[in-house]
Design a protein around this motif. Structure first.
Motif, short mmCIF file in Angstrom:
data_model
loop_
_atom_site.label_atom_id
_atom_site.label_comp_id
_atom_site.label_asym_id
_atom_site.label_seq_id
_atom_site.Cartn_x
_atom_site.Cartn_y
_atom_site.Cartn_z
N TYR A 1 4.09 -14.97 -4.27
CA TYR A 1 3.52 -14.18 -3.18
C TYR A 1 2.06 -13.84 -3.47
O TYR A 1 1.71 -13.44 -4.58
CB TYR A 1 4.30 -12.87 -3.00
N GLU A 2 1.24 -14.03 -2.46
CA GLU A 2 -0.14 -13.54 -2.51
C GLU A 2 -0.11 -12.08 -2.03
O GLU A 2 0.47 -11.77 -0.99
CB GLU A 2 -1.03 -14.38 -1.60
N ILE A 3 -0.74 -11.19 -2.78
CA ILE A 3 -0.60 -9.76 -2.50
C ILE A 3 -1.89 -9.21 -1.90
O ILE A 3 -2.99 -9.37 -2.47
CB ILE A 3 -0.25 -8.99 -3.78
N ILE A 4 -1.74 -8.59 -0.76
CA ILE A 4 -2.84 -7.88 -0.10
C ILE A 4 -2.66 -6.40 -0.40
O ILE A 4 -1.55 -5.86 -0.30
CB ILE A 4 -2.81 -8.08 1.43
N SER A 5 -3.75 -5.74 -0.77
CA SER A 5 -3.62 -4.32 -1.07
C SER A 5 -4.94 -3.62 -0.80
O SER A 5 -5.94 -4.23 -0.39
CB SER A 5 -3.18 -4.12 -2.53
N THR A 6 -4.92 -2.30 -1.01
CA THR A 6 -6.10 -1.50 -0.72
C THR A 6 -6.05 -0.20 -1.49
O THR A 6 -4.97 0.24 -1.93
CB THR A 6 -6.22 -1.21 0.79
N SER B 1 0.86 -1.19 0.00
CA SER B 1 0.00 0.00 0.00
C SER B 1 0.89 1.23 0.00
O SER B 1 1.50 1.56 1.01
CB SER B 1 -0.90 0.00 1.24
N VAL B 2 0.98 1.88 -1.15
CA VAL B 2 1.96 2.97 -1.30
C VAL B 2 1.30 4.24 -1.85
O VAL B 2 0.41 4.19 -2.68
CB VAL B 2 3.12 2.56 -2.23
N SER B 3 1.79 5.37 -1.37
CA SER B 3 1.41 6.67 -1.96
C SER B 3 2.26 6.94 -3.19
O SER B 3 1.75 7.39 -4.22
CB SER B 3 1.60 7.79 -0.94
#
Length: 513
Positions: free
Chosen positions: A28-33, A9-11
């Motif tokens: 890798y399983e990626i979690i994000s938002t 989660s990056v700006s």
């Protein structure tokens, strides 16, 4: 279920798509938002939404979404402790092995014109620093990234060894804690200033590495140059180097001294500095005139000096500059012809800086001492000449008063004990850093000995005895400006009257240690 999980989660989305694709390919399983998840999904990268992990909705306008045991349990759980693993299994908490997070743009928000406090507060990130701190604390098992410059290192290690090394994880954890500490320091500074606290019980400062220097004051000393996190327009850290060798430690200190002096003047002005003391200050109708006056102040000491000019350098001025060995020339700009001429010298540093931004000088100054730090306001006092007091029988002429005002601007930038002899357009003699004021007077007189007709003298602090005034009178100087405040002021006044000297008390001292 895949064997690894990454939370991203990056700006700053620089390189994030390519990095995430590689992680996904590596299993890798990626979690994000939010915006990060949207960018990854649009690039064809499958992601899990935070809500799919926490089984709890994002709420309070996004203020609460990652602050949840399913996230922080996955970050903080020690993989080497059976009890932690059993607890995680009991609550269906899946370990998170990599965190890639950077924070809401608080600094950028502060710098926006017309920004409201509400907007500033909403850009204080809570969830991001919490995840970074959790991941960093558990560097034994978790890789944490805050900068895109580290993506390639992490990917290379995973490709080669299926995971990052403990050394890399620990280094990245340290960087993450520096990142959050710097972020929090900016927030603390903003809130502290907004409520008017001037002496906080703890001082939180943050600076960014701008340059690793070859060495410090001497070549056996290591040194670095850090710039204020909130970049200041009128500062050596904001100057653009157009030509020449990289700046050294001593160059930077001298250039800073130049900028502090030249900000005193709005008319065309030139300042020459050696070892943080001015060896020549000149003003004039044109920048050529100003530099000519500065050069003629001390054509010997200017050799190897640092020059600042507050107007564009034209060809005529550049021709005069080119005949002198100089370390640095700082100016708002250089004409094309002037730059072509000056840049023929391989090593001279040519720097440009917008001088009109001088109101942004930092309000506080910090000086290190063994075991601590001294903090004071910057000496930017603007003298009110109406408050000056003529204490002698003779009043200054208009010409003397102009020269005294010029000399007093100059003397505040000379190391104490400081004496400056000047006329109304240039310094003529500078006595700096002596252990007694008589010594400084003598040095200034010796330097200005052939140019004393019509000259005036300024002192950064009072004359403790009449001996300095007597020496000044014997030399033929007829005007003095000084703060006053000695218990023996009357003796100095009487001595001035004896020699027909006009003397002004400013009632403001300008020590510079």
């Amino acid at each position: 279920m895949t064997s690894k999980r990454a939370l991203i989660s990056v700006s700053d989305k620089t390189g994030i798509v390519a990095f995430s694709k590689e992680l996904s390919w590596l299993g890798y399983e990626i979690i994000s938002t939010g915006g990060t998840q949207k960018a990854l999904e649009e690039a064809g990268i499958n992601t899990l939404n935070i809500e799919e992990v926490t089984h709890f909705p994002e709420m309070l306008d996004g203020r609460v979404k990652t602050l949840h045991p399913m996230i922080h349990g996955g970050l903080l759980g020690k993989r080497s402790l059976t009890s932690h693993l059993e607890t995680m299994k009991e609550h269906n908490i899946i370990p998170i092995d990599l965190v890639c997070v950077n924070l809401y743009p608080f600094k950028e928000t502060l710098e926006k014109p017309g920004v409201t406090e509400e907007e500033i507060i909403e850009n204080i990130d809570i969830g991001g620093p919490s995840m970074l701190r959790s991941a960093s604390k558990n560097f034994e098992s978790v890789t944490v990234l805050v900068e895109s410059s580290d993506y390639e290192t992490v990917l290379s290690e995973i490709k080669e060894n299926t995971e990052t090394s403990l050394e890399t994880r620990k280094k990245l954890a340290a960087k993450a804690f520096r990142h959050t500490a710097s972020y929090d320091a900016l927030i603390a500074d903003y809130l502290t200033n907004s409520v008017g606290v001037t002496e906080p019980e703890s001082l939180t400062l943050t600076f960014d590495l701008q340059q690793t220097l070859r060495y410090g004051e001497n070549n056996h000393q290591k040194a670095s140059f850090y710039a204020d996190k909130q970049k200041k327009a009128y500062a050596i850290s904001s100057a653009k180097q157009l030509h020449g060798k990289e700046l050294s430690f001593n160059n930077i200190k001298d250039a800073d001294a130049c900028l502090r002096i030249i900000r005193e003047f709005d008319t065309p002005a030139a300042v020459a500095v050696k070892h943080m003391n001015p060896c020549g200050i000149g003003i004039g109708e044109t920048i050529f005139d100003a530099f000519t006056h500065a050069y003629e102040s001390d054509p010997v000491s200017i050799f190897g000096g640092i020059i600042a000019l507050n107007k564009e350098v034209d060809l005529k001025t550049a021709e005069k500059l080119s005949h002198i060995f100089l370390e640095i020339i700082i100016a708002p700009s250089f004409s094309e012809e002037a730059f072509d001429l000056l840049s023929q010298k391989k090593n001279i540093r040519l720097l440009s800086l917008e001088m009109a931004q001088k109101e942004t000088v930092k309000a506080k100054e910090y000086t290190s001492v063994l075991g601590g730090l001294l903090v004071q306001e910057y000496d930017d006092l603007v003298e009110n000449e109406e408050d000056w007091q003529v204490v002698t029988k003779r009043q200054p002429t208009p010409e003397e008063r102009r020269a005294l005002a010029f000399a007093y601007k100059a003397v505040k930038h000379v190391k104490s004990n400081a004496i400056v002899i000047a006329n109304d357009v240039q310094t003529l003699g500078v006595g700096a850093g002596q252990m007694n004021r008589v010594g400084s007077v003598q040095i200034a007189l010796d330097q200005a000995k052939d140019k004393l007709t019509g000259a005036v003298l300024s002192s950064d602090a009072f004359f403790p005895m009449a001996d300095s005034v007597e020496k000044i009178g014997e030399a033929g100087i007829k005007a003095i400006i000084q703060p006053g405040g000695s218990i023996k002021d009357q003796e100095s006044i009487d001595m001035a009257d004896k020699y027909g000297i006009t003397m002004i008390f400013t009632n403001t001292r300008h020590f510079k240690h």
